[in-house]
Write an enzyme that holds these catalytic residues in place. Structure first.
Site, short mmCIF file in Angstrom:
data_model
loop_
_atom_site.label_atom_id
_atom_site.label_comp_id
_atom_site.label_asym_id
_atom_site.label_seq_id
_atom_site.Cartn_x
_atom_site.Cartn_y
_atom_site.Cartn_z
CB CYS A 83 -0.91 0.00 1.22
SG CYS A 83 -1.94 1.49 1.33
N GLY B 121 -0.35 -5.31 -12.08
CA GLY B 121 -0.17 -3.92 -12.46
C GLY B 121 -0.36 -3.66 -13.94
CD GLU B 122 -1.10 0.81 -15.74
OE1 GLU B 122 -1.51 1.03 -16.89
OE2 GLU B 122 -1.56 1.40 -14.73
#
Length: 351
Positions: A98, A200-201
């Protein structure tokens, strides 16, 4: 191939997990983080974030959900991990990714990547507290300021007893700015012997294919891409795992009735004045992939009264075939004071 559904604080919570796993293709979910701050949490704190505990640790569609803990004190995390296991979570996940300032300021999330020894102590202590048959896993970024210690951190987590590692291909400093560095995930994967999941992405099948090629991982975690296109997991699985020709995912006619389901599921969890915003938030993602969602978003964009939203749904959206499929989990009302902190791929506004 294994496909995981990411936690996204303030967006991809229990109601959306429920809805997205109904569309198929997801093997496992991770709950949004349960914050541990120096005490053994009451049972209701676990069930509020993870109501699937009342359904055998699974979503309505039967997909297992692994509860995630966030904190920095090894002993306290261990106590809460043991409680989470007792309540029926099919495993415990630990948050070391986080990037939110409020979390990092208190030494949690990605801030822990600055101290590999503490990472090891946390995982080791939690592993000892959780029954041996339940997995203890972890999610990390490539680093805090930079990615110089990515491999060292991953090795510390492995040595502590983590059985699987999700790696978000950016540092805390990168935030959520594209790109995700999938090639660095490959370096991490080479440094450990436990399974590594790339994250991610990943917005579409082409992204998934490139991620697999660059990271070398045969497991992916999907976040915003799955929210925008709930058929993404099926499309990825068809295209990459079995080489099928049909990678079209899930049609709008199948997704549209799920707006009713989502609306019903957020009602007991979100205070009335914030409920319209939650539906608009999901429609805002859906319109990236579905033109019909753009029309729906424009229709409700100015509606701020839940009664108006309810009337619009009943007038314009087909009802789901199973009207009783929205009340299977125990929920607790949101206080309206929670704020967005972090998620898989973007900071989003919570209720």
């Amino acid at each position: 191939m294994t496909l995981l559904l990411a936690p996204m604080e303030g967006l991809l919570d229990a109601p959306l997990r429920d809805v997205l796993t109904r569309t198929g293709g997801i093997d496992r979910c991770v709950s949004e983080f349960i914050r541990v701050t120096g005490t053994l949490l009451p049972e209701r704190a676990f069930r509020r974030v993870m109501p699937e505990l009342d359904n055998g640790g699974r979503t309505w569609a039967g997909v297992p959900v692994r509860g995630q803990l966030l904190g920095s004190d090894p002993a306290c995390l261990a106590d809460n991990a043991a409680r989470l296991a007792e309540l029926g979570s099919p495993g415990v996940d630990l948050n070391f990714g986080c990037p939110a300032r409020v979390v990092n300021r208190h030494g949690g999330g990605a801030a822990l990547l600055q101290d590999p020894d503490l990472l090891h102590r946390i995982v080791s202590t939690v592993r000892q507290a959780v029954p041996a048959h339940l997995p203890v896993t972890a999610k990390m970024r490539l680093g805090f300021h930079d990615d110089a210690d990515a491999e060292t951190c991953a090795q510390a987590l492995e040595a502590g007893g983590a059985s699987e590692l999700v790696v978000h291909g950016r540092t805390k400093a990168h935030g959520y700015r594209p790109p995700a560095y999938w090639d660095r995930i490959a370096d991490v994967r080479q440094a450990v012997r436990i399974p590594v999941v790339a994250n991610g992405e990943i917005w579409n099948v082409a992204d998934a294919r490139r991620c697999v090629q660059e990271s070398g991982c045969d497991a992916l975690m999907l976040g915003r891409g799955m929210v925008a296109d709930p058929g993404l997991a099926l499309a990825v699985r068809t295209e990459l795992a079995w080489g099928g020709a049909d990678a079209s995912g899930v049609p709008w006619a199948t997704l549209e009735p799920l707006l009713h389901v989502y609306w019903a599921l957020i009602a007991p969890r979100v205070v009335p004045r914030h409920r319209p915003g939650r539906l608009k938030q999901w429609l805002n993602f859906l319109r990236r992939r579905h033109p019909q969602a753009e029309l729906a978003y424009q229709a409700v964009r100015t509606l701020n009264d839940p009664r108006q939203i309810d009337a619009w749904l009943h007038a314009h959206v087909p009802a789901p075939a199973d009207q009783g499929a929205t009340d299977h989990t125990r929920t607790e009302a949101c206080t309206g004071t929670c704020t967005a902190t972090c998620g898989d791929n973007a900071a989003v506004t919570a209720c």
